[in-house]
Scaffold this motif. Structure first.
Motif: not given
Length: 623
Positions: A333-341
């Motif tokens: 989630y840190g690498l893809t923020f703000p992609t929903p997880g």
């Protein structure tokens, strides 16, 4: 710039699928004659019993006593899927960048239509269950009827299966399982049932317990300070990475190393990423906030969705924080923020209840997760799993059925990444005098030990690297499946590797015709995470899988923003046009089973696969 165009729309599936005579036959079977059904039902209950599956006493386990007659067991009955070859054809077509149907993923309804067992199989199983006093109301079925679950006692299971259940205790960690070494079914029922579990399966399907290598707690924020401004540069790619990444891997390190610095993903374009979690692995929100404060300040106060399945828990006390769950969620989630997880916490199947005899789940929680996710209309486009077990502890029938379910997810546009394992080619031990790699078939011969589900050809297996410039990390799992033949997308790359091996190397220790592992790799050691309110370093391919999955999710984000379909099953792309977006790793090896293991070398190898991702180059390829 290479453009990959989406092919036919999913709505065009029906017209396409019914054109070939084979598909028409499989998808539109004529109704079964009532007389034939009646004969099948009668023979299934009246024919003599015959052994369906048999295994041997497992290494590393001891049986202490017969299982109590009243102990609860959830039997999972798998029915054959006669149209799977059609589904597989669709999977490869919609996943092949060179095919006209690339990106035309199937819908839930279309996949279910290709998953249904024959009517006579359903009827035969129902009749057999009824003959043992199990009514229809007691059956829990998958949406496509290829699974049936029933809750019974050990006494009832032994009666139905002509089996004897024992309590097995693993000597390494004390875990106990209630299992039998063989079970039988009426002979005429064999064609209607792929398998019944838990019976002969001794895999425990947990996270890689040996994955985690704590190198000491780092409480000071100074641990993230650059190494006097020293920058490491890759002459070939021009990528620049802070030298501190050689000792401590952070979100910034991975973005630098994999050429994703500056890319901004969307929170609203429909892209999402998921992480699977199992028994007692809780992803802690307070730890996540500390991680964000430490490495992703923009994400502070954001979180992820938790879905609880079959008794899964979401215990948010710091004492209950799971290292594996925190590692996966913090970096994915840190690498893809703000992609929903999304984080799925899957517990044991009812009526599992810890007791003095069975303190851990004796059922298969991963199959429970599959039951749930396959029935969802909307699924995150990228899902990472950091778990596995020795392939040989999983009955081949079970492995192939579960692997077919992974194919269903791929056909629907989902990328599945799995850790390749943390024991090199087997036990991680290069000492021939103390290696523990033996076959589990009664012969106890020395052999390399591949992992499942990483060995499934419909998932992307991720090995590990370390340092800058990257080299293979010694524990990176790799090798060749004994259950699955090498898929066509791997043939050229893997055969080139095998052709370079000196003649006779490790002869008899691995299956040269098997599905090769891993497919790709990513950093796998010295990840800085927070667990229970404290910072530390952690490693294993449990770090590599979510790291690689995050890069894939960013690619899916870029495609979603262009209104392009998700990448889905990734391997056909990786082994073709995707090669230009991967960095080959040529240094290192993965010792085990009393050997140095395989070497990383030019091209694909069974340590780091095709290499590590270059997001910038991959983005150009897939847009």
């Amino acid at each position: 710039m290479r453009r990959i165009k989406p092919g036919l729309r999913a709505s065009e599936f029906a017209a396409y699928a019914t054109q070939p005579a084979k598909m028409l036959h499989l998808l539109a079977r004529a109704p079964v004659l009532l007389a034939l059904v009646a004969a099948t039902l009668a023979s299934a209950s009246a024919s003599p019993s015959k052994i369906k599956e048999r295994t041997v006493y497992p290494r590393g386990g001891t049986s202490s006593s017969r299982a109590p007659a009243d102990h609860a067991v959830t039997l999972r009955i798998a029915l054959p899927q006669p149209s799977f070859d059609v589904l597989e054809q669709h999977l490869y077509e919609v996943s092949d960048p060179a095919h006209a149907r690339y990106g035309a993923h199937l819908s839930l309804e279309e996949v279910e239509a290709l998953s249904k067992p024959h009517t006579e199989s359903v009827q035969a199983v129902d009749a057999w269950l009824a003959s043992h006093g199990v009514p229809e109301s007691a059956c829990i079925r998958s949406s496509s009827n290829d699974w049936v679950r029933i809750n019974v006692t050990v006494a009832k299971a032994e009666e139905m299966l002509d089996a004897k259940y024992y309590i097995w205790k693993h000597t390494t960690d004390g875990d106990t399982l209630v299992r039998t070494l063989s079970y039988s079914l009426p002979e005429d029922l064999h064609a209607h049932i792929d398998f019944i579990q838990p019976t002969t399966m001794f895999a425990r399907f947990k996270g890689h317990r040996t994955t985690f290598r704590w190198h000491g707690v780092q409480e000071s924020a100074s641990a993230l300070a650059p190494s006097n401004g020293t920058i490491l540069a890759d002459a070939a790619s021009g990528i620049r990475v802070d030298a501190s990444c050689n000792t401590t891997v952070t979100v910034d390190c991975l973005k630098q190393l994999y050429n994703a610095v500056g890319y901004k993903s969307s929170a609203t374009n429909g892209n999402a990423i998921g992480i699977t979690g199992y028994l007692e692995q809780n992803a802690n929100i307070a730890d996540l906030q500390q991680f964000y404060k430490d490495q992703v300040p923009a994400a502070i106060n954001s979180s992820f969705k938790v879905v609880l399945l079959n008794g899964g828990e979401n215990n948010q006390s710091l004492a209950a924080a799971g290292a594996e769950a925190n590692l996966d969620t913090q970096f994915a989630y840190g690498l893809t923020f703000p992609t929903p997880g999304t984080f799925w916490s899957t517990g044991g199947s009812p009526p599992f209840k810890a007791d003095p005899i069975t303190t851990t789940n004796t059922n298969e929680p991963y199959a429970d997760w599959l039951d749930f996710i396959l029935n969802q209309e909307k699924i995150p486009q990228t899902i990472s799993t950091s778990y596995g077990d020795d392939e040989q502890t999983v009955p081949e029938s079970y492995a192939k059925h579960v692997c077919a379910n992974f194919a269903k997810l791929g056909a629907r546009g989902v990328t599945l990444t799995f850790s390749s394992g943390d024991n090199g080619v087997g036990d991680g031990n290069p000492n021939p005098k103390s290696q523990t790699c033996f076959t589990n078939d009664g012969r106890n011969t020395t052999a390399f030990i591949p992992l499942f589900p990483a060995s499934c050809p419909y998932v992307t297996a991720v090995g590990g690297t370390i340092h800058v410039p990257e080299v293979a990390v010694f524990f990176s799992g790799g090798g060749f499946s004994n259950y699955f033949l090498r898929p066509i997308y791997q043939e050229l790359a893997v055969q080139r590797y095998l052709d370079t091996l000196p003649k006779g190397t490790y002869k008899g220790l691995f299956n040269p015709n098997g599905r090769a592992i891993p497919d790709v790799a990513a950093q796998g050691d010295n990840f800085r995470i927070f667990v229970g309110g404290r910072a530390g370093l952690i490693g294993g391919t449990s770090a590599s899988s979510p790291a690689f999955a995050a890069i894939v999710s960013l690619l899916n984000d870029a495609r979603a923003s262009r209104h392009l379909p998700s990448l889905g099953f990734l391997n056909p792309l990786l082994y073709t046009v995707g090669l230009a977006g991967l960095k080959d790793i040529t240094v290192g090896n993965n010792p085990g089973c009393g050997t140095p293991g395989f070497n990383a070398t030019k091209g694909w190898d069974p340590v780091t696969g095709l290499g590590t991702p270059n997001f910038g180059k991959l983005k150009e390829i897939v847009l």
